[in-house]
Write an enzyme that holds these catalytic residues in place. Structure first.
Site, short mmCIF file in Angstrom:
data_model
loop_
_atom_site.label_atom_id
_atom_site.label_comp_id
_atom_site.label_asym_id
_atom_site.label_seq_id
_atom_site.Cartn_x
_atom_site.Cartn_y
_atom_site.Cartn_z
N ASP A 1 0.86 -1.18 0.00
CA ASP A 1 0.00 0.00 0.00
C ASP A 1 0.90 1.23 0.00
O ASP A 1 2.10 1.15 0.32
CB ASP A 1 -0.88 -0.04 1.26
CG ASP A 1 -1.66 1.23 1.47
OD1 ASP A 1 -2.33 1.69 0.52
OD2 ASP A 1 -1.60 1.77 2.59
N ASP B 1 -0.25 5.21 0.77
CA ASP B 1 -0.52 6.22 1.80
C ASP B 1 -0.67 5.58 3.17
O ASP B 1 -1.49 4.68 3.37
CB ASP B 1 -1.79 6.98 1.45
CG ASP B 1 -1.63 7.81 0.19
OD1 ASP B 1 -1.23 8.98 0.30
OD2 ASP B 1 -1.88 7.27 -0.91
N ASP C 1 -2.08 -0.15 6.00
CA ASP C 1 -2.37 0.56 7.25
C ASP C 1 -3.84 0.78 7.53
O ASP C 1 -4.22 1.18 8.64
CB ASP C 1 -1.69 1.93 7.26
CG ASP C 1 -2.41 2.92 6.36
OD1 ASP C 1 -2.55 2.63 5.15
OD2 ASP C 1 -2.85 3.97 6.85
#
Length: 251
Positions: A14, A16, A193
């Site tokens: 991922d 961001d 996240d």
């Protein structure tokens, strides 16, 4: 505790909140100078089996991480590039896209600081800069989307509501990668996240792989956890160094 690197990994990353720190505005992020080089070294270490899996578009990834060019899934699986030197293949624009975009543009003007990110195949409503509007924004976005009576999925992330075609997730993208060289036959590892990464976690774990959570968000799927994007980058650099057998690779 960090996972011990293996040469047969397939890495799914991922962006961001995982590779880079979040910002109030999607274009307010900072790309560390050494990150593109790190990504290219990871490609070398794992024979090309490294993919970016993000809500961002593939065009954005190529532009902001240049000269690095990786296999990628953009807009939560709505567009795929299965090999770094291949073409990005997008799905058709969903029928609900234009009407939803128009209605959201008008409605969200009621909350200055709320930003509607216009992506080719999906939308994202960001309110990180004005968290006091969270409840109102969620209610309004939900009401508009439900009123369209279409095949739309809403996913609430960290100060963002992702609006996407139902049935397309980071997990479906990972499954496609795992059917294709150079990812096929490798042990998949997903780093993420946010709630949008849960599908990616599930896909790699179903294939016998590892889920690495980043940051404090609770998740029952994580095998390991790293605290910040800075720690992720440091750890990935150490993985490169160990995999290539040289400390130079970590620079």
């Amino acid at each position: 505790m960090r996972p011990a690197p293996r040469s047969d990994w397939a890495l799914f990353l991922d962006i961001d909140g995982t590779l880079i720190e979040h910002a109030d505005h999607p274009e307010g992020i900072t790309i560390p100078e050494d990150l593109p080089t790190l990504l290219m070294r990871l490609q070398t270490a794992f024979d090309g089996a490294v993919a970016l899996v993000s809500g961002r578009t593939i065009e954005w990834m190529d532009r902001r991480f240049a000269p690095a060019r990786l296999a990628a899934a953009g807009q939560h699986g709505a567009e795929l590039r299965l090999k770094s030197d291949g073409k990005a293949v997008p799905l058709a624009i969903p029928p609900w896209r234009k009407r939803l975009e128009t209605e959201l543009d008008a409605a969200l003007k009621a909350w200055p600081g709320v930003y509607l990110e216009h992506k080719p195949l999906s939308l994202a409503v960001h309110y990180r800069a004005v968290p006091q509007f969270e409840d109102d924004v969620k209610l309004k976005v939900g009401a508009i989307a439900n009123g369209l009576q279409s095949d739309i999925e809403l996913l609430a992330g960290r100060s963002v509501i992702e609006i996407r075609q139902a049935g397309l997730t980071k997990g479906t993208a990972v499954k496609r990668f795992l059917e294709t060289a150079p990812f096929a036959g490798r042990l998949p590892v997903f780093l993420g996240d946010d709630v949008t990464d849960e599908d990616g976690f599930g896909a790699v774990k179903a294939a016998g792989g590892l889920a690495v959570a980043v940051g404090p968000r609770p998740t029952d799927q994580a095998d390991f956890r790293l605290d910040t994007p800075g720690e992720v980058r440091f750890w990935l650099a150490s993985v490169v160094a160990e995999s290539l057998g040289t400390t130079e690779a970590a620079r």
